[in-house]
Design a protein around this motif. Structure first.
Motif, PDB file in Angstrom:
ATOM      1  N   MET A 373      21.252   0.305  -4.870  1.00 25.48           N
ATOM      2  CA  MET A 373      20.752  -0.983  -5.368  1.00 25.48           C
ATOM      3  C   MET A 373      21.322  -1.342  -6.734  1.00 25.48           C
ATOM      4  O   MET A 373      21.232  -2.489  -7.158  1.00 25.48           O
ATOM      5  N   ILE A 388      25.397 -10.269  -1.604  1.00 25.60           N
ATOM      6  CA  ILE A 388      24.325 -11.151  -2.088  1.00 25.60           C
ATOM      7  C   ILE A 388      24.790 -12.602  -2.083  1.00 25.60           C
ATOM      8  O   ILE A 388      24.076 -13.494  -1.618  1.00 25.60           O
ATOM      9  N   TRP A 414      17.145  -1.677   2.901  1.00 23.43           N
ATOM     10  CA  TRP A 414      17.809  -2.984   2.816  1.00 23.43           C
ATOM     11  C   TRP A 414      17.562  -3.713   4.141  1.00 23.43           C
ATOM     12  O   TRP A 414      17.775  -3.148   5.222  1.00 23.43           O
ATOM     13  N   PHE A 428      11.525  -9.205  -2.666  1.00 22.30           N
ATOM     14  CA  PHE A 428      11.472  -7.836  -3.189  1.00 22.30           C
ATOM     15  C   PHE A 428      10.063  -7.282  -2.995  1.00 22.30           C
ATOM     16  O   PHE A 428       9.086  -7.950  -3.362  1.00 22.30           O
ATOM     17  N   ILE A 481      18.984 -13.135  -9.429  1.00 22.93           N
ATOM     18  CA  ILE A 481      19.626 -11.841  -9.132  1.00 22.93           C
ATOM     19  C   ILE A 481      20.965 -11.742  -9.870  1.00 22.93           C
ATOM     20  O   ILE A 481      21.311 -10.694 -10.409  1.00 22.93           O
ATOM     21  N   LEU A 488      19.512  -4.829  -7.370  1.00 27.43           N
ATOM     22  CA  LEU A 488      18.485  -5.182  -6.385  1.00 27.43           C
ATOM     23  C   LEU A 488      17.243  -4.295  -6.454  1.00 27.43           C
ATOM     24  O   LEU A 488      16.456  -4.267  -5.517  1.00 27.43           O
TER      25      LEU A 488
END
Length: 540
Positions: A373, A388, A414, A428, A481, A488
């Protein structure tokens, strides 16, 4: 249901205790092949015997298409006719029942296992030990059932003594899987469901015994259940390129059954590098009557078995942070659409391999180490940024520690969706505080824990009844992000939960704490004096 669960819990504990007691000096990694092979043999034999009894009734039922009219036959001739018909293999294959030759039937093996070495066998040849008897039964079953060809692990090579094998045969004979009872009351469960459950339970127990090696073929049920509940694979092609013993496929079947779906509306595809693990998975499917296509054993990167297939769902728990996965033949591979993965870590190779197989509406869930991440090493940060920005990442779930039997490093899941309903956003979920300690070393999820996470995800997808919860879930835009360097980690976004006010004034808490601290300082000084005194006595 409560009685069924009580029956299964009692059965699990009783069978495992009896089987483990017989293990003696054998390692769990070897012993599992022997025990799981016997459970499989018991399954095919019991299924065969149960259908054989039904067939006997059907052959004598004038209302049944298979009816054999006794007119014109003597009693002896009619019985011979019935016996002959019940030995016709086509009657069994027509009902998807594996044909079990006489020498492979459970009762036959159990009776012959106690003969003296060298005794004549009813079908010719001589008795050369229980392991040989069982291996010959496996061969006979595979020869008569092409679907099972090559999936049953032979046991003679493990050098296990006859006494242990006879003990195991008796252990599994003491339970009537066809007509189960609990506390004298009948249990409404099919033999295949019971034996499928026992097979899965034993896989988990062996994985726990093996520690790190066990994790190579078994993913904890809590994680498998969570991913299946979140993806809801009701139909289509389902794929796991690192399938281990096939846990995601088994849980998919359970999920579909629990929602009154039809398992025939999904097609199962998997691949596994380890040949003995491949057999565990194949038996796991056969014992549940699940059709499957696992191709040949091999590496999913250099020898992919389903490279031209597109899948609706992909689920996997590949080994974490594999270092020696690269092969020069992978240079320029079309699977690396978002960047060539670093040669020293396969995490982003697994992600891209799985994405490559997804149909345009496909979804997938993959378990990886937490480092995936946030890592910037070897170009991983750049690949993550591209994934992303392509708006493929739908949700990230941080898992609590101690869920795995084999690794202690933190992990996450994920979730990718090629047709996201909420474009430009990622959900999230920080589940690090979710779950309970089932024993001293392992954590688990309750059904309510899994439902809470899955329902949050589904509510978010639908855009109804969803709200960000401090410390648990948060919706982030791609811009947010990007402002976080495309990291992440859920904890970065969801914040920390507000602590409930316990009603005790701050001054009162501080007074209590300082008093306690003073007491501990005093104890420390006393201990220091005691140590000095003891050292003085011995001249130091």
């Amino acid at each position: 249901m409560a009685q069924q669960q009580a029956f299964l819990n009692d059965l699990d504990a009783r069978l495992w205790q009896a089987a483990d007691k017989l293990r003696s000096q054998l390692s769990a990694s070897d012993y599992k092949h022997i025990v799981l092979g016997l459970i499989f043999l018991k399954y095919v034999s019991d299924s065969f015997t149960t259908f054989r009894k039904k067939l006997h009734i059907k052959l004598q039922d004038p209302q049944d298409l298979l009816y054999l009219n006794p007119n014109g036959y003597s009693a002896e001739e009619y019985q011979n006719l019935l016996n002959s018909e019940m030995e016709l293999q086509d009657n069994y294959t027509a009902e998807n029942i594996f044909w079990v030759p006489q020498q492979a039937r459970w009762e036959t093996i159990r009776n012959i296992a106690t003969l003296n070495q060298g005794s004549q066998l009813p079908w010719g040849g001589s008795f050369r030990g229980v392991a040989n008897l069982i291996d010959n039964a496996f061969s006979a079953i595979e020869n008569e059932n092409p679907k099972l060809k090559g999936i049953i692990q032979r046991i003679s090579g493990y050098d296990i003594n006859d006494k242990t094998l006879i003990g195991l045969l008796n252990t599994f004979s003491d339970t009537d899987f066809s007509q189960p009872t609990y506390n004298g009351a009948p249990i409404s469960m099919a033999a295949k469901d019971i034996l499928g459950h026992v097979y899965e339970y034993f896989l988990g127990e062996f994985a726990a015994k093996e520690g790190q090696k066990g994790g190579e073929y078994f993913t904890p049920k809590s994680i498998v259940s969570l991913i299946v509940e979140m993806l809801e694979p009701y139909h289509g092609r389902i794929y796991d390129p690192a399938m281990g013993s096939g846990g995601f496929f088994v849980q998919t079947e359970k999920f579909i059954a629990a929602h009154q779906g039809n398992i025939n509306q999904v097609s199962i595809y998997g691949q596994e590098y380890n040949p003995t693990t491949w057999k565990l998975a194949a038996m796991n499917m056969a014992i549940r009557g699940i059709e499957f296509n696992f191709g040949r054993r091999g590496d999913s990167f250099t020898n992919p078995q389903h490279i031209d297939m597109k899948m609706d769902f992909v689920m996997a728990n590949p080994p974490f942070n594999v270092k020696d996965w690269w092969d020069e033949s992978l240079q320029g591979d079309p699977r690396w659409a978002y960047g060539v993965p670093p040669k020293g870590n396969a995490n982003f190779a697994w992600i891209q391999h799985m994405l490559y197989h997804l149909v345009p509406q496909g979804r997938m869930g993959i378990v990886l180490a937490n480092g995936s991440m946030s890592s910037q090493a070897g170009g991983e940060g750049e690949i993550r940024r591209r994934l992303i920005e392509a708006d493929l990442v739908e949700a990230m779930v941080a898992l609590p520690s101690q869920l795995f039997t084999n690794v202690q490093i933190p992990a996450c899941i994920w979730f990718f969706n090629k047709a996201k309903a909420r474009k430009g956003e990622v959900l999230f979920i920080d589940a690090r505080q979710v779950g309970y300690m089932k024993d001293r070393t392992l954590r688990d999820f309750t059904a309510a824990d899994i439902a809470r996470i899955a329902e949050t995800y589904h509510a978010w997808q639908k855009g109804s009844d969803y709200e960000n919860q401090e410390g648990f879930c948060y919706t982030a835009s791609l811009e947010e992000i990007a402002n976080n360097d495309f990291i992440l980690t859920p904890g970065r976004y969801v914040g920390t939960p507000e602590e409930e006010d316990d009603g005790i004034p701050f001054e009162e808490k501080m007074a209590e704490l300082t008093t306690k601290l003073a007491e501990q300082f005093a104890q420390g000084r006393e201990l220091e004096e005691a140590i000095k005194k003891s050292l003085g006595i011995v001249g130091y």
